[in-house]
Design an enzyme around this catalytic site. Structure first.
Site, PDB file in Angstrom:
ATOM      1  N   LYS A  65       0.814  -1.233   0.000  1.00 35.19           N
ATOM      2  CA  LYS A  65       0.000   0.000   0.000  1.00 35.19           C
ATOM      3  C   LYS A  65       0.841   1.275   0.000  1.00 35.19           C
ATOM      4  CE  LYS A  65      -4.346  -1.455   2.138  1.00 35.19           C
ATOM      5  NZ  LYS A  65      -5.294  -1.168   3.215  1.00 35.19           N
ATOM      6  N   ASP A 101     -10.230   3.697   1.724  1.00 35.48           N
ATOM      7  CA  ASP A 101     -10.532   3.414   3.142  1.00 35.48           C
ATOM      8  C   ASP A 101     -11.050   4.682   3.825  1.00 35.48           C
ATOM      9  OD1 ASP A 101      -9.853   0.735   3.083  1.00 35.48           O
ATOM     10  OD2 ASP A 101      -7.778   1.077   3.702  1.00 35.48           O
TER      11      ASP A 101
HETATM   12  P1  NAP Z   1      -0.871  -2.330   9.946  1.00 34.25           P
HETATM   13  O1  NAP Z   1      -0.490  -1.200   9.045  1.00 34.25           O
HETATM   14  O2  NAP Z   1      -0.015  -3.546  10.015  1.00 34.25           O
HETATM   15  O3  NAP Z   1      -1.015  -1.724  11.436  1.00 34.25           O
HETATM   16  C1  NAP Z   1      -1.360  -2.547  12.509  1.00 34.25           C
HETATM   17  C2  NAP Z   1      -1.501  -1.703  13.777  1.00 34.25           C
HETATM   18  O4  NAP Z   1      -2.000  -2.556  14.809  1.00 34.25           O
HETATM   19  C3  NAP Z   1      -0.184  -1.134  14.285  1.00 34.25           C
HETATM   20  O5  NAP Z   1      -0.415   0.140  14.834  1.00 34.25           O
HETATM   21  C4  NAP Z   1       0.230  -2.133  15.378  1.00 34.25           C
HETATM   22  O6  NAP Z   1       0.990  -1.552  16.414  1.00 34.25           O
HETATM   23  C5  NAP Z   1      -1.114  -2.520  15.935  1.00 34.25           C
HETATM   24  N1  NAP Z   1      -1.097  -3.848  16.561  1.00 34.25           N
HETATM   25  C6  NAP Z   1      -0.843  -5.041  15.939  1.00 34.25           C
HETATM   26  N2  NAP Z   1      -0.949  -6.046  16.817  1.00 34.25           N
HETATM   27  C7  NAP Z   1      -1.235  -5.491  18.039  1.00 34.25           C
HETATM   28  C8  NAP Z   1      -1.437  -6.014  19.336  1.00 34.25           C
HETATM   29  N3  NAP Z   1      -1.383  -7.338  19.579  1.00 34.25           N
HETATM   30  N4  NAP Z   1      -1.734  -5.150  20.328  1.00 34.25           N
HETATM   31  C9  NAP Z   1      -1.809  -3.817  20.099  1.00 34.25           C
HETATM   32  N5  NAP Z   1      -1.618  -3.247  18.884  1.00 34.25           N
HETATM   33  C10 NAP Z   1      -1.342  -4.078  17.858  1.00 34.25           C
HETATM   34  O7  NAP Z   1      -2.324  -2.858   9.598  1.00 34.25           O
HETATM   35  P2  NAP Z   1      -3.551  -2.044   8.920  1.00 34.25           P
HETATM   36  O8  NAP Z   1      -3.476  -2.169   7.456  1.00 34.25           O
HETATM   37  O9  NAP Z   1      -3.596  -0.702   9.528  1.00 34.25           O
HETATM   38  O10 NAP Z   1      -4.795  -2.940   9.392  1.00 34.25           O
HETATM   39  C11 NAP Z   1      -5.217  -2.999  10.748  1.00 34.25           C
HETATM   40  C12 NAP Z   1      -6.499  -3.815  10.832  1.00 34.25           C
HETATM   41  O11 NAP Z   1      -7.540  -3.132  10.147  1.00 34.25           O
HETATM   42  C13 NAP Z   1      -6.385  -5.197  10.174  1.00 34.25           C
HETATM   43  O12 NAP Z   1      -7.073  -6.135  10.960  1.00 34.25           O
HETATM   44  C14 NAP Z   1      -7.090  -5.011   8.843  1.00 34.25           C
HETATM   45  O13 NAP Z   1      -7.679  -6.215   8.372  1.00 34.25           O
HETATM   46  C15 NAP Z   1      -8.171  -4.017   9.222  1.00 34.25           C
HETATM   47  N6  NAP Z   1      -8.649  -3.228   8.082  1.00 34.25           N
HETATM   48  C16 NAP Z   1      -9.970  -3.303   7.788  1.00 34.25           C
HETATM   49  C17 NAP Z   1     -10.481  -2.570   6.751  1.00 34.25           C
HETATM   50  C18 NAP Z   1     -11.941  -2.667   6.446  1.00 34.25           C
HETATM   51  O14 NAP Z   1     -12.318  -2.360   5.313  1.00 34.25           O
HETATM   52  N7  NAP Z   1     -12.771  -3.050   7.399  1.00 34.25           N
HETATM   53  C19 NAP Z   1      -9.659  -1.745   5.973  1.00 34.25           C
HETATM   54  C20 NAP Z   1      -8.288  -1.686   6.298  1.00 34.25           C
HETATM   55  C21 NAP Z   1      -7.804  -2.445   7.354  1.00 34.25           C
HETATM   56  P3  NAP Z   1       2.589  -1.405  16.328  1.00 34.25           P
HETATM   57  O15 NAP Z   1       2.834  -0.125  15.559  1.00 34.25           O
HETATM   58  O16 NAP Z   1       3.023  -1.352  17.724  1.00 34.25           O
HETATM   59  O17 NAP Z   1       3.094  -2.622  15.591  1.00 34.25           O
END
Ligand code: NAP
Length: 270
Positions: A65, A101
């Protein structure tokens, strides 16, 4: 016949082919949506192929992305501000990047009738940045709680938000004062974990969980028990897909039918 793709790795669990192929069929468009497994090292070669006139556009998922940005000819204001692109349109071989998004979060909040003035966003990754951008446009004050404080600080350098290190104490301090809580971490995908429990939530709040599998996450169960308004991640998933469809085709997609199909698929897999 034009083809549309989802590129990233892994892509096999995506619900996007289901949504888009249904919409293409309903609107009788001679298009198809396919999955293309692309690793970061393969991105330059994949982009070359995706400039073909037979390709109408593509979605971009993890881990591409951010990396896709340098391969594009134009980038929308939102995508530039968020620093991530999830939708690309191929217009005569020129590639224009968008972040749907942002529109997805906005549509989900609007549909639920939520007007946030003080929000807590959990996480500081790509989804969190899209949520913060959207909330800033809605003029909400945003606190970003993240496990890694440095990442929350980097987010706050490009978007209006207050970065705070995620801890039990920070949750106790900030969650009760928010009128909207957004989970933008993967916590809850296991069907068991939540960063926030019902003791911190109350009736006047809304909770948006961006995790969409399972449909009802542990956080949403806690929010429901506290009497808060629950917005499931599937609302954002379908709304961001619908926005990509509009960008690619100029037509209004059958959003309700897309939602029904995606919910049925998620119910079947839970
Ligand atoms: P990302 O860029 O990898 O970011 C993940 C975030 O979650 C980071 O801030 C990370 O913190 C935090 N995190 C991960 N594991 C954790 C834990 N065990 N405890 C506390 N914080 C934790 O991922 P993303 O693309 O933003 O996606 C995040 C979520 O949103 C995913 O589940 C994805 O499927 C969902 N999502 C959904 C949609 C939708 O359309 N509904 C759209 C986009 C994303 P650190 O910085 O400390 O690693």
């Amino acid at each position: 016949m034009k083809a549309f793709y989802l590129i990233g790795s892994p892509v096999s669990h995506s619900l996007s082919p289901l949504m888009h192929n249904l919409a293409f069929r309903k609107l009788k468009l001679p298009y198809s949506y396919k999955l293309m497994e692309v690793k970061a090292s393969q991105l330059p070669e994949a982009v070359k192929a995706l400039r073909s006139p037979s390709v109408g556009g593509f979605n971009v998922t993890m881990p591409l992305k951010e990396a896709i940005l340098e391969h594009l000819d134009e980038v929308s204001r939102e995508a530039e501000a968020v620093g991530a692109v999830n939708t690309v349109a191929n217009v005569g071989g020129k590639l224009a990047g968008y972040n749907t998004d942002v529109a997805g979060v906005k549509a989900a909040l609007e549909k639920a009738g939520v007007k946030a003035s003080r929000a807590v966003v959990l996480g500081a990754g790509g989804a969190a940045k899209a949520a913060v951008y959207c909330l800033a446009e809605l003029r909400a004050e945003v606190i970003v709680l993240n496990r890694t404080l440095a990442r929350a600080r980097r987010l706050a350098e490009r978007l209006p938000a207050t970065p705070v290190k995620l801890s039990r104490r920070a949750l106790r301090e900030h969650i009760p004062r928010a009128d909207l809580v957004v989970n933008a971490t993967p916590v809850g995908m296991d069907g068991r974990s939540t960063l926030v429990d019902r003791s911190l939530l109350r009736r006047q709040q809304a909770v948006l969980d961006l995790v969409y599998r399972p449909l009802k996450t542990p956080l949403l169960r806690e929010a429901e028990a506290a009497g808060a308004k629950c917005i499931p991640g599937v609302e954002v998933l379908v709304a961001q897909g619908a926005e990509a469809f509009r960008i690619w085709t100029g037509f209004e997609p059958p959003v309700d039918e897309m939602m029904k199909a995606v919910v049925a698929e998620l119910e079947g897999s839970s």
